[in-house]
Motif scaffolding. Structure first.
Motif, PDB file in Angstrom:
ATOM      1  N   TYR A  53      43.093  12.894   6.042  1.00 11.27           N
ATOM      2  CA  TYR A  53      43.813  14.029   6.617  1.00 11.27           C
ATOM      3  C   TYR A  53      43.305  14.347   8.010  1.00 11.27           C
ATOM      4  CZ  TYR A  53      45.585  15.079   1.939  1.00 11.27           C
ATOM      5  OH  TYR A  53      46.209  15.012   0.720  1.00 11.27           O
ATOM      6  N   ALA A  54      44.192  14.894   8.830  1.00 13.40           N
ATOM      7  CA  ALA A  54      43.816  15.404  10.149  1.00 13.40           C
ATOM      8  C   ALA A  54      43.469  16.877  10.023  1.00 13.40           C
ATOM      9  CB  ALA A  54      44.978  15.229  11.129  1.00 13.40           C
ATOM     10  N   LEU A  55      42.535  17.319  10.825  1.00 12.92           N
ATOM     11  CA  LEU A  55      42.187  18.737  10.946  1.00 12.92           C
ATOM     12  C   LEU A  55      42.242  19.067  12.424  1.00 12.92           C
ATOM     13  CD1 LEU A  55      38.999  18.804   8.690  1.00 12.92           C
ATOM     14  CD2 LEU A  55      41.347  19.352   8.001  1.00 12.92           C
ATOM     15  N   GLU A  56      42.929  20.124  12.771  1.00  8.01           N
ATOM     16  CA  GLU A  56      43.033  20.515  14.173  1.00  8.01           C
ATOM     17  C   GLU A  56      42.539  21.946  14.321  1.00  8.01           C
ATOM     18  OE1 GLU A  56      43.938  20.065  18.242  1.00  8.01           O
ATOM     19  OE2 GLU A  56      43.896  18.561  16.662  1.00  8.01           O
ATOM     20  N   GLY A  57      41.526  22.114  15.147  1.00  8.81           N
ATOM     21  CA  GLY A  57      41.029  23.453  15.439  1.00  8.81           C
ATOM     22  C   GLY A  57      40.085  23.991  14.386  1.00  8.81           C
ATOM     23  N   HIS A  58      40.014  25.311  14.351  1.00  8.50           N
ATOM     24  CA  HIS A  58      38.998  26.032  13.589  1.00  8.50           C
ATOM     25  C   HIS A  58      39.405  26.275  12.138  1.00  8.50           C
ATOM     26  CE1 HIS A  58      36.419  26.768  17.103  1.00  8.50           C
ATOM     27  NE2 HIS A  58      37.574  26.635  17.750  1.00  8.50           N
ATOM     28  N   VAL A  59      39.675  25.202  11.419  1.00  8.27           N
ATOM     29  CA  VAL A  59      40.072  25.268  10.011  1.00  8.27           C
ATOM     30  C   VAL A  59      38.840  25.615   9.174  1.00  8.27           C
ATOM     31  CG1 VAL A  59      41.041  23.984   8.070  1.00  8.27           C
ATOM     32  CG2 VAL A  59      41.878  23.549  10.401  1.00  8.27           C
ATOM     33  N   PRO A  60      38.917  26.649   8.332  1.00  8.34           N
ATOM     34  CA  PRO A  60      37.777  26.986   7.469  1.00  8.34           C
ATOM     35  C   PRO A  60      37.451  25.877   6.476  1.00  8.34           C
ATOM     36  CG  PRO A  60      39.303  28.840   7.613  1.00  8.34           C
ATOM     37  CD  PRO A  60      39.993  27.648   8.232  1.00  8.34           C
ATOM     38  N   ALA A  61      36.169  25.703   6.209  1.00  4.81           N
ATOM     39  CA  ALA A  61      35.708  24.663   5.278  1.00  4.81           C
ATOM     40  C   ALA A  61      36.341  24.835   3.908  1.00  4.81           C
ATOM     41  CB  ALA A  61      34.191  24.691   5.176  1.00  4.81           C
ATOM     42  N   ARG A  62      36.517  26.065   3.451  1.00  3.37           N
ATOM     43  CA  ARG A  62      37.087  26.261   2.109  1.00  3.37           C
ATOM     44  C   ARG A  62      38.524  25.758   2.033  1.00  3.37           C
ATOM     45  NH1 ARG A  62      37.772  32.772   1.220  1.00  3.37           N
ATOM     46  NH2 ARG A  62      39.653  32.983   2.479  1.00  3.37           N
ATOM     47  N   ASP A  63      39.264  25.838   3.145  1.00  2.00           N
ATOM     48  CA  ASP A  63      40.622  25.307   3.149  1.00  2.00           C
ATOM     49  C   ASP A  63      40.613  23.781   3.168  1.00  2.00           C
ATOM     50  OD1 ASP A  63      41.717  27.875   3.095  1.00  2.00           O
ATOM     51  OD2 ASP A  63      41.678  28.038   5.274  1.00  2.00           O
TER      52      ASP A  63
END
Length: 155
Positions: free
Chosen positions: A89-99
């Motif tokens: 998966y891609a993560l962009e920006g300040h995504v919380p670890a729990r998400d």
């Protein structure tokens, strides 16, 4: 001579066992997160610390993130200051670890998650330096066609 060969073989076996043991100890505790960011960005560094605190092993590439964002399929309009990849998966920006943990558990058919922009109160954009404020924002689930839906809201 025979004694010398036996000693070498024994040393090799012991060395191999030591390397195998060290290799087992060096295995990461959690999923590996690859991050692309600008070397000057402090909030990105704080987000990396947030992810590590949550048990993720993080590898940082100080090369900027525009190329990674494009390669991983996040539309520019949903961009932020850093891009990451974990578990396909891609993560962009300040995504919380729990998400991120939820994403990896649920395994939806999607490109990944984004927190567009840099909202105050998101991981890496939080704490005393930001007046402990929380600007309402959403974590979005991004589909392959570029559409997105709200995955989690923070109010």
């Amino acid at each position: 001579m025979r004694r010398f060969v036996g000693l070498q073989r024994r040393q090799w076996v012991v060395g191999a066992l030591v390397l195998a043991t060290v290799g087992a100890w060096a295995q990461p505790d959690g999923p590996i997160v690859e991050v692309w960011k600008d070397p000057q960005c402090g909030c990105c560094k704080d987000w990396v610390a947030h992810m590590e605190k949550a048990g993720f092993v993080v590898r940082v590439h100080e090369t900027g993130n525009v190329g990674a964002r494009k390669r991983l399929g996040i539309p520019d309009k949903l961009g932020s200051c850093h891009t990451a990849s974990v578990g396909g998966y891609a993560l962009e920006g300040h995504v919380p670890a729990r998400d991120v943990q939820r994403l990896l558990k649920e395994k939806p058919r999607a490109v990944g998650l984004t927190v567009p922009g840099m909202p105050v109160g998101s991981p890496g954009m939080d704490g005393p330096a930001y007046g402990n404020r929380l600007v309402p924002h959403d974590v979005l689930l991004v589909q392959a066609d570029g559409r997105s839906t709200v995955y989690q809201s923070y109010r």
